[in-house]
Structure formats: C-alpha cells, structure tokens
Write a protein that holds these residues in place. Sequence first.
Motif, PDB file in Angstrom:
ATOM      1  N   ARG A  51     -56.549  20.326 -45.610  1.00  0.00           N
ATOM      2  CA  ARG A  51     -55.884  19.639 -46.711  1.00  0.00           C
ATOM      3  C   ARG A  51     -55.321  20.663 -47.695  1.00  0.00           C
ATOM      4  O   ARG A  51     -55.969  21.684 -47.973  1.00  0.00           O
ATOM      5  CB  ARG A  51     -56.868  18.705 -47.436  1.00  0.00           C
ATOM      6  CG  ARG A  51     -57.180  17.430 -46.688  1.00  0.00           C
ATOM      7  CD  ARG A  51     -57.803  16.394 -47.636  1.00  0.00           C
ATOM      8  NE  ARG A  51     -59.096  16.840 -48.110  1.00  0.00           N
ATOM      9  CZ  ARG A  51     -60.261  16.423 -47.608  1.00  0.00           C
ATOM     10  NH1 ARG A  51     -60.262  15.562 -46.610  1.00  0.00           N
ATOM     11  NH2 ARG A  51     -61.398  16.860 -48.101  1.00  0.00           N
ATOM     12  N   PRO A  52     -54.133  20.410 -48.265  1.00  0.00           N
ATOM     13  CA  PRO A  52     -53.579  21.314 -49.273  1.00  0.00           C
ATOM     14  C   PRO A  52     -54.524  21.417 -50.468  1.00  0.00           C
ATOM     15  O   PRO A  52     -55.121  20.428 -50.906  1.00  0.00           O
ATOM     16  CB  PRO A  52     -52.257  20.643 -49.677  1.00  0.00           C
ATOM     17  CG  PRO A  52     -51.909  19.757 -48.527  1.00  0.00           C
ATOM     18  CD  PRO A  52     -53.213  19.297 -47.955  1.00  0.00           C
ATOM     19  N   GLY A  53     -54.659  22.618 -50.996  1.00  0.00           N
ATOM     20  CA  GLY A  53     -55.541  22.853 -52.133  1.00  0.00           C
ATOM     21  C   GLY A  53     -56.890  23.395 -51.744  1.00  0.00           C
ATOM     22  O   GLY A  53     -57.679  23.792 -52.610  1.00  0.00           O
ATOM     23  N   GLU A  54     -57.183  23.415 -50.422  1.00  0.00           N
ATOM     24  CA  GLU A  54     -58.479  23.913 -49.955  1.00  0.00           C
ATOM     25  C   GLU A  54     -58.332  25.221 -49.190  1.00  0.00           C
ATOM     26  O   GLU A  54     -59.225  25.616 -48.432  1.00  0.00           O
ATOM     27  CB  GLU A  54     -59.159  22.855 -49.071  1.00  0.00           C
ATOM     28  CG  GLU A  54     -59.474  21.562 -49.817  1.00  0.00           C
ATOM     29  CD  GLU A  54     -60.149  20.527 -48.927  1.00  0.00           C
ATOM     30  OE1 GLU A  54     -60.256  20.792 -47.708  1.00  0.00           O
ATOM     31  OE2 GLU A  54     -60.549  19.466 -49.443  1.00  0.00           O
ATOM     32  N   GLU A  55     -57.206  25.913 -49.363  1.00  0.00           N
ATOM     33  CA  GLU A  55     -56.958  27.154 -48.628  1.00  0.00           C
ATOM     34  C   GLU A  55     -57.876  28.279 -49.117  1.00  0.00           C
ATOM     35  O   GLU A  55     -58.289  28.318 -50.289  1.00  0.00           O
ATOM     36  CB  GLU A  55     -55.505  27.600 -48.793  1.00  0.00           C
ATOM     37  CG  GLU A  55     -54.483  26.705 -48.126  1.00  0.00           C
ATOM     38  CD  GLU A  55     -54.028  25.544 -48.976  1.00  0.00           C
ATOM     39  OE1 GLU A  55     -53.074  24.861 -48.588  1.00  0.00           O
ATOM     40  OE2 GLU A  55     -54.642  25.314 -50.053  1.00  0.00           O
ATOM     41  N   THR A  56     -58.153  29.181 -48.200  1.00  0.00           N
ATOM     42  CA  THR A  56     -58.905  30.393 -48.524  1.00  0.00           C
ATOM     43  C   THR A  56     -57.951  31.579 -48.438  1.00  0.00           C
ATOM     44  O   THR A  56     -57.220  31.725 -47.458  1.00  0.00           O
ATOM     45  CB  THR A  56     -60.056  30.610 -47.537  1.00  0.00           C
ATOM     46  OG1 THR A  56     -60.963  29.511 -47.637  1.00  0.00           O
ATOM     47  CG2 THR A  56     -60.807  31.904 -47.847  1.00  0.00           C
ATOM     48  N   LEU A  57     -57.952  32.406 -49.483  1.00  0.00           N
ATOM     49  CA  LEU A  57     -57.103  33.596 -49.508  1.00  0.00           C
ATOM     50  C   LEU A  57     -57.935  34.796 -49.074  1.00  0.00           C
ATOM     51  O   LEU A  57     -59.064  34.994 -49.546  1.00  0.00           O
ATOM     52  CB  LEU A  57     -56.538  33.816 -50.909  1.00  0.00           C
ATOM     53  CG  LEU A  57     -55.755  32.650 -51.523  1.00  0.00           C
ATOM     54  CD1 LEU A  57     -55.200  33.043 -52.878  1.00  0.00           C
ATOM     55  CD2 LEU A  57     -54.639  32.189 -50.598  1.00  0.00           C
ATOM     56  N   LEU A  58     -57.377  35.589 -48.173  1.00  0.00           N
ATOM     57  CA  LEU A  58     -58.065  36.757 -47.632  1.00  0.00           C
ATOM     58  C   LEU A  58     -57.396  38.016 -48.184  1.00  0.00           C
ATOM     59  O   LEU A  58     -56.220  38.275 -47.913  1.00  0.00           O
ATOM     60  CB  LEU A  58     -57.988  36.761 -46.107  1.00  0.00           C
ATOM     61  CG  LEU A  58     -58.489  35.471 -45.424  1.00  0.00           C
ATOM     62  CD1 LEU A  58     -58.185  35.504 -43.945  1.00  0.00           C
ATOM     63  CD2 LEU A  58     -59.977  35.297 -45.666  1.00  0.00           C
ATOM     64  N   LEU A  59     -58.149  38.788 -48.975  1.00  0.00           N
ATOM     65  CA  LEU A  59     -57.638  40.006 -49.587  1.00  0.00           C
ATOM     66  C   LEU A  59     -58.419  41.209 -49.071  1.00  0.00           C
ATOM     67  O   LEU A  59     -59.481  41.060 -48.443  1.00  0.00           O
ATOM     68  CB  LEU A  59     -57.748  39.906 -51.113  1.00  0.00           C
ATOM     69  CG  LEU A  59     -56.956  38.768 -51.771  1.00  0.00           C
ATOM     70  CD1 LEU A  59     -57.372  38.610 -53.218  1.00  0.00           C
ATOM     71  CD2 LEU A  59     -55.467  39.020 -51.657  1.00  0.00           C
ATOM     72  N   ASP A  60     -57.886  42.385 -49.394  1.00  0.00           N
ATOM     73  CA  ASP A  60     -58.554  43.632 -48.982  1.00  0.00           C
ATOM     74  C   ASP A  60     -58.841  43.624 -47.483  1.00  0.00           C
ATOM     75  O   ASP A  60     -59.974  43.845 -47.017  1.00  0.00           O
ATOM     76  CB  ASP A  60     -59.857  43.833 -49.766  1.00  0.00           C
ATOM     77  CG  ASP A  60     -59.620  43.911 -51.260  1.00  0.00           C
ATOM     78  OD1 ASP A  60     -58.503  44.296 -51.657  1.00  0.00           O
ATOM     79  OD2 ASP A  60     -60.522  43.554 -52.024  1.00  0.00           O
ATOM     80  N   ASP A  61     -57.771  43.362 -46.696  1.00  0.00           N
ATOM     81  CA  ASP A  61     -57.858  43.334 -45.234  1.00  0.00           C
ATOM     82  C   ASP A  61     -58.879  42.316 -44.734  1.00  0.00           C
ATOM     83  O   ASP A  61     -59.520  42.495 -43.701  1.00  0.00           O
ATOM     84  CB  ASP A  61     -58.199  44.721 -44.675  1.00  0.00           C
ATOM     85  CG  ASP A  61     -57.132  45.748 -45.031  1.00  0.00           C
ATOM     86  OD1 ASP A  61     -56.000  45.333 -45.354  1.00  0.00           O
ATOM     87  OD2 ASP A  61     -57.430  46.943 -44.967  1.00  0.00           O
ATOM     88  N   GLY A  62     -59.029  41.240 -45.457  1.00  0.00           N
ATOM     89  CA  GLY A  62     -59.930  40.174 -45.038  1.00  0.00           C
ATOM     90  C   GLY A  62     -61.359  40.336 -45.491  1.00  0.00           C
ATOM     91  O   GLY A  62     -62.196  39.479 -45.221  1.00  0.00           O
TER      92      GLY A  62
END
Length: 613
Positions: free
Chosen positions: A506-517
């Motif tokens: 669902r939109p709004g539940e995304e996970t952002l992956l930073l620092d190469d995950g």
Amino acid sequence: MNKVSAEPTPGVEALRERVRGLPERPGVYRMLSAEGTIIYVGKARNLRRRVSSYFTPSRKTPKTERLVQLIADVQITVTHTEAEALILENNLIKEHRPRYNVLLRDDKSYPYIYLSSHQQFPRLGYHRGARQGAGRFFGPYPNSNAVRETLGYLQKVFPIRQCRDTFFRNRSRPCLQYQIRRCTAPCVGYISEEDYRRDVRDVEFFLEGRSGEVIAELVRRMEEAAENLEFEQAARLRDRIANLRHIQQRQYVAQDRDDNMDIVACVAEGDTACVQVFFIRGGSSLGNQSYFPNTPSGSRESDILASFLAQHYLGRVAPPEVVINRPVREQRLLEQALRTASGGTVAIRHRVRGDRRRWVEMAEENARYALSARSASTASQQRRYSALAEVIDSDAPPERIECFDISHTAGEATVASCVVFNREGPVKSDYRRFNIRNVTAGDDYAAMHQALTRRYRRVKSGEAPLPDLLLIDGGKGQVAQARDVLDELGIDGVALMGIAKGPERRPGEETLLLDDGEREIELPADSPALHLLQQVRDEAHRFAVSGHRQRRGKARRESILEEIPGLGPKRRQSLLKHFGGIQGIRQAGIEDLARVPGIHRSLAQRIYDTFHG
C-alpha cells in the motif's frame, strides 16, 4: 546573407571599436561569452546603431547590464531585409537557446482533424505534423485529447468511417462500428456514394463552424422523412440534431461565425510569465494552451509577448488574425514576417471590442490562474526537495534524480526503465529504456545490473550528467547491484537509495534503504519527501510497464505467425503490410487472406484456423 565574424578581443573598449565598423544594414547579431557560448541573439534594422547601444553609458535595464558584463565577442549576419532578419533570429534562438533570450519551451506541432476528401469514401482521423498531401485539415486543436473528443462526438452524429485504409480495403463484412451505429459500412456497400458524400459535406460544414446550416438541413430532412412515413429515418435524424445541439452548448460561440483567430495573452508575475493561447475557428473555441517561456530576470510583458509570437508562429501557418492583450514593438514587421511564413494575410491586433475583448479578458484570467497554480506547484515541489535533502543528509536538495525499474511477465520481454527528474519535474527528453537480453528469465538482479551498467557507461562517456540521487525501485538485492555497478565504473558522489514496497504494497508503507541498504527508514505517509519519491518511483514503473507491453506485444505478434507452416518471413511481411497489423489479420476471412500475393487458399485456411481454431 553575409556572415561576419571576428576573433574575440577582450574588453569593452575593444568591442566598442569593432562595433564602429559594423555595417548600417539589417541583420542578426549574436553576443558570445568568454567561453564562446551564445548568450543572446537579436535582430536590427541598422546593425551598427543597434549593437552600439549596448556599449553606450546610457541607462539600461538590470537584465541588459548583466548581459553586457558577460559579452566577450559579437558576431553578425547581414540580411537583405528586416523581415528576413526576424526569421533568422527566430531560427537561431530555437537552435542555440541563449540564456538571455525569452525561450519558448513547448514547440510541438499542433494536432488537426484530417478528412481524406479526395477519396471515394473519405475517412476522418487524427493528424499531427506537416499538412501535406491531398485532403483537408481542420484545426489546430490545443492537444490530442481535444481532437479525440471531437472525433468521438462527430462519430456519434455523422457515421463517417475512421478506420485505416488498409483495414477498410480488406473488409468482407461490417465491423463492430457498424453494429453500434458509428459507421454506415461503406466498405461492403451498405451505403451509396451519394448518401455518404452528403454526410461528408455535413461534417465539413460542422468543422468549418457552419453547424447552424447543418442543423437546418437535418431538420428539413427529418420533416420530409416524417411526411413520407419513414419514421425510423426521422427518429435517427432527430437524434443527430439533438447530439449536434449538445455539442454546440459545450462551446462559447462568438457572434461572427466566420472568425478564425488566435487570442494570445501574456501575464507576468515576478520572473515567471504565462502566455495563454485560445484557438477560435469558425467562431467557436477549440480550446486553449498554456506556455511558460524561460524569461530572463526583468523582462517586460510586451517583450515576452513579442518573442513568443515570433517563435510560436514562424515555421507554422498562422491564422488570419492574432489578437493580443498588449501592444508589441515592430508589430508591422512581425505581420510581414508571418505573412511571408504563412503565405497569406495575417493581422495582429490589440485594440479590440465586443467578443474579441471578452476573449482577451478570458485569456488573461486563464493566464493568471495558470501562473497561480504553477507557483503553488513549484512551492510544493521545492518543499519536497528540501525534505528529501534532510532524508539523505545532504547540504542542498538534489538537482537531478534518476530512478530505475524492471518490468516483465514471468521473465518474458524484460525491459528496464530510467526516468529523470529535476527541480521542475520530469525531464522526459532524458528518459531511457533498456531491452534486457542474455540473462536468466525472471532474474531481476541481473536485469538491474545490466541496465545500470549500460546507462552509466554512457554517462561516464559524457552522454548525460551524473545524478545527485540514484533511486532504485526494489529492496536490498537491487540496491546491492547498483552499488556494484557504481564501484565497477568508479563513480563517486552519487547518493544511492532503494524504495521497497511494504508487505501489503500500500502507498505510504514504503521502506527506504540508505547507506547501501544498511540503514532502513520509514517516513510518515504525509511526508513531502516520501510523496516526491513515490512520484518518481511510479513514473519509472509506468515507463517500464509500457515499454514491456510494447516489446511483449511485438514478440507475440511475430511468434504466432512464425508458428504457421509454410509462412516464411516474406509472406509474414506481406500479410502485416496488407492488413496493417496482427489485428487486421485476425479479423480477415479466408477469402480476404487468399487475396494477398503469395498466400494460396490452403495456406489462408491454416492462417485462419491458427487465429480461430
């Protein structure tokens, strides 16, 4: 025309000395920076007098003062007339897009409705591009939606065919359009040429703005049919009249039904300007279009409008009348140039009354609204970019974002997309697609690795600038592939982020992956940064899916024909060319197929059975 250019000599005094030697002739001048870049293009009736004015101590606008400080060289082209200079100036501005000229961004040709009036049974259709060849063109319309909407209404009222000629020539029975009363099936002789021509004439009258005459003729025919007790025909004509009146009510109609003109209004607020164009044909509005030209700081509305008129109309046919909301300099010269370019009389007017005055006021109101909406959108966009800068721990918002996505159906016809955004929104001219080959079907990691490698090898060779942020639609595996590619190619200074959908997608539940995950964050659903990332991600997904469907459809079209014994490459090509595509082949009968050169009856039977067995 004679081109004059001298070697650059630094310093204003040296430029002044050179300018004294310029000819007192009409022509075009180009201002160059120290790097040799053209920063301004202008035209003049007297080159020496006009160019000299830049280097005199007289008071200048802030824009001109900044321009003069950057001038390192001046080049000129002498022309025979001032009108010739205006046309050349417009061409050079379009080619070089100088920093200090007003630039029109959207220079696409307008769409038209095309009527193949030279044919025995003419067709109506959509047309964009050069208006060449036989037939009639009606328009222009502001966008393709306006054309298609009009064609849809016309088909309800006047059952003129809209099918392609290849489809029309190979029919042995009526198509679905006949069944739903959108066509009279001239392909199989269900209507006489005389009756069909009468419908074509009604369409022409309507598109010329003479709908009143069409309605009067339909009323006469309806009454005649009723007197002859042909009640079904009378009812059909009654429905046509009702539909025509409905279409009329959708348009503002001027008192003079012969009006063919454009209404052009320019409104500026700060350093942003909007030019609104209304298209009036046959006294009716075909719609409007907003333009937001790049304008140097301090530009006046009259100067913006003059530049717009030259860039917009030179190179396309102008209507007989162009009504503007304020006077512009050298109006007569501009009229002369437009007459030369259009091959007919063109009048530019700004002192108008009655309907024309109301049109101008409407255009100005729409321009102000468009400016307000754009300003609000720009402010919202800047908030999104500022919020994103905080997420990626950057001192400044990213200027360029590239996002990649992969699309396939169970590993079939895999396509990767790359979309590009800057602070103003999508940069569609920089979009790219990659047809993925030689990887295991369904291996998204290998597909992502191949697409990124192909893209950033080209970027390293100077084909495009590096992004500030590389966004990957996917999880840790896809992000790891991106990091591997950047390391292999020795690319530094690019922030890398993955955006992975939540468990419920669902939109709004995304996970952002930073620092190469290694670092995962979840932003609130109302986060401006998340909204920006979703917009970019969704655009990459759309672009990938559309590319995948095109590639898959092409492959399936080719493969179904390849499965038919006795149908080699030449015969397949003949079939596709004859019927206009796989859909035409699918709808053809055995007799239709057997008419194609090289297709005997038994092979035609096999082709038919392949699609219908």
